[in-house]
Write a protein that holds these residues in place. Structure first.
Motif, short mmCIF file in Angstrom:
data_model
loop_
_atom_site.label_atom_id
_atom_site.label_comp_id
_atom_site.label_asym_id
_atom_site.label_seq_id
_atom_site.Cartn_x
_atom_site.Cartn_y
_atom_site.Cartn_z
N PRO A 82 0.82 -1.21 0.00
CA PRO A 82 0.00 0.00 0.00
C PRO A 82 0.85 1.27 0.00
O PRO A 82 1.99 1.26 0.41
N ARG A 83 0.22 2.35 -0.48
CA ARG A 83 0.88 3.65 -0.52
C ARG A 83 -0.08 4.68 0.07
O ARG A 83 -1.29 4.54 -0.04
N GLN A 84 0.49 5.71 0.69
CA GLN A 84 -0.31 6.77 1.27
C GLN A 84 0.05 8.11 0.65
O GLN A 84 1.21 8.36 0.32
N ALA A 85 -0.96 8.96 0.49
CA ALA A 85 -0.78 10.30 -0.07
C ALA A 85 -1.37 11.31 0.89
O ALA A 85 -2.45 11.12 1.45
N GLY A 86 -0.64 12.40 1.10
CA GLY A 86 -1.14 13.44 1.99
C GLY A 86 -0.12 14.54 2.16
O GLY A 86 0.96 14.52 1.57
N SER A 87 -0.47 15.51 2.98
CA SER A 87 0.41 16.67 3.19
C SER A 87 1.46 16.42 4.27
O SER A 87 2.36 17.23 4.45
N ASP A 88 1.35 15.29 4.99
CA ASP A 88 2.26 15.03 6.09
C ASP A 88 2.74 13.60 6.10
O ASP A 88 2.83 12.96 7.14
N VAL A 89 3.03 13.06 4.90
CA VAL A 89 3.62 11.73 4.79
C VAL A 89 4.86 11.81 3.92
O VAL A 89 4.99 12.72 3.10
N LEU A 90 5.76 10.86 4.08
CA LEU A 90 6.98 10.84 3.29
C LEU A 90 6.85 9.97 2.05
O LEU A 90 7.81 9.76 1.33
N ASP A 91 5.65 9.49 1.79
CA ASP A 91 5.43 8.61 0.65
C ASP A 91 5.03 9.45 -0.56
O ASP A 91 5.87 9.88 -1.33
N ILE A 92 3.75 9.70 -0.74
CA ILE A 92 3.29 10.57 -1.83
C ILE A 92 2.94 11.92 -1.22
O ILE A 92 1.88 12.09 -0.61
N ASP A 93 3.85 12.86 -1.36
CA ASP A 93 3.71 14.17 -0.73
C ASP A 93 2.82 15.06 -1.58
O ASP A 93 3.16 15.41 -2.72
N LEU A 94 1.66 15.44 -1.05
CA LEU A 94 0.74 16.32 -1.75
C LEU A 94 0.99 17.77 -1.33
O LEU A 94 0.97 18.08 -0.14
N GLN A 95 1.21 18.63 -2.31
CA GLN A 95 1.48 20.04 -2.03
C GLN A 95 0.21 20.88 -2.03
O GLN A 95 0.27 22.09 -1.86
#
Length: 228
Positions: A157-170
């Protein structure tokens, strides 16, 4: 036959990683995390063309990638090629898969464990099962602050968000962990706890099996889903 990166010079010397589509190299993000201050947080990513050839593409890094000392944006990965990122040198090796067991190579397992260790919401005593996206998943940022960015995901699994080191959403309105992508037998499954913020095909849903052409929207950020 299979291709591997072997780190032949640098702090991570001796480590080996199987080359697969979506494999990322960086100092803070990716499946290959290098202890090298000259490497960008997310430096480069492996891509695969329609003919099945692998390439390493620069991800707008500070120092680029080099072959024989020459800067390049995209390097073909063939046996014997030496790639330089920062102060680290990676040599491409071709190995017969006949000698490989069903267990993933040590370098790949170490890199996957590194991914898990950086996902903040999982209980470390019961980590999720890591498995490949089949086919690989591509996220294309169509609108928003990361427009024209493309991410290829080989494993989940992968996670995306503003406070993760995986998929960094700006995206300024993105929650700390906006959504998760998990491989399933039916395809990649998107789950979110923020159905009013994260919209899949313009609808608020808690979970959705993704298909090619689906869209994920968070504020001004619009992401199109494609498969490789």
């Amino acid at each position: 036959m299979a291709l591997y990166f072997e780190i032949t010079e640098g702090a991570n010397k001796g480590q080996r990683y199987k080359i697969v589509s979506g494999l990322r190299i960086g100092r803070a993000k990716g499946e290959i995390v290098l202890d090298d201050p000259k490497v960008s947080a997310l430096h480069a990513q492996v891509e695969k063309d329609s003919s099945g050839n692998f390439f390493l593409s620069d991800r707008k890094s500070s120092n680029g990638i080099k072959i024989n000392g020459l800067l390049t944006k995209r390097a073909a990965l063939t046996d014997g090629v030496v790639i330089q990122v920062g102060r680290t040198f990676l040599t491409v090796r071709e190995t017969s898969e006949e000698s490989q067991t069903m267990e993933a190579p040590k370098g790949v397992m170490e890199s996957l464990k590194g991914v898990l260790s950086r996902i903040p919401l999982y209980n470390s005593e019961n980590p999720p099962l890591v498995s490949p996206f089949l086919p690989a998943l591509k996220l294309i940022f169509v609108e928003g602050p990361q427009a024209d960015t493309e991410l290829t995901l080989g494993y989940g699994p992968r996670q995306a968000g503003s406070d993760v080191l995986d998929i960094d959403l700006q995206e300024e309105t993105a929650p700390p962990v906006a959504f998760e992508l998990r491989p399933t037998e039916n395809g990649p499954l998107l789950t979110t706890a923020f159905t009013q913020i994260v919209r899949v095909n313009q609808a608020g849903v808690a979970d959705q099996i993704l298909k090619p052409g689906d869209t994920i929207q968070i504020g001004k950020t619009l992401i199109r889903v494609e498969f490789l």
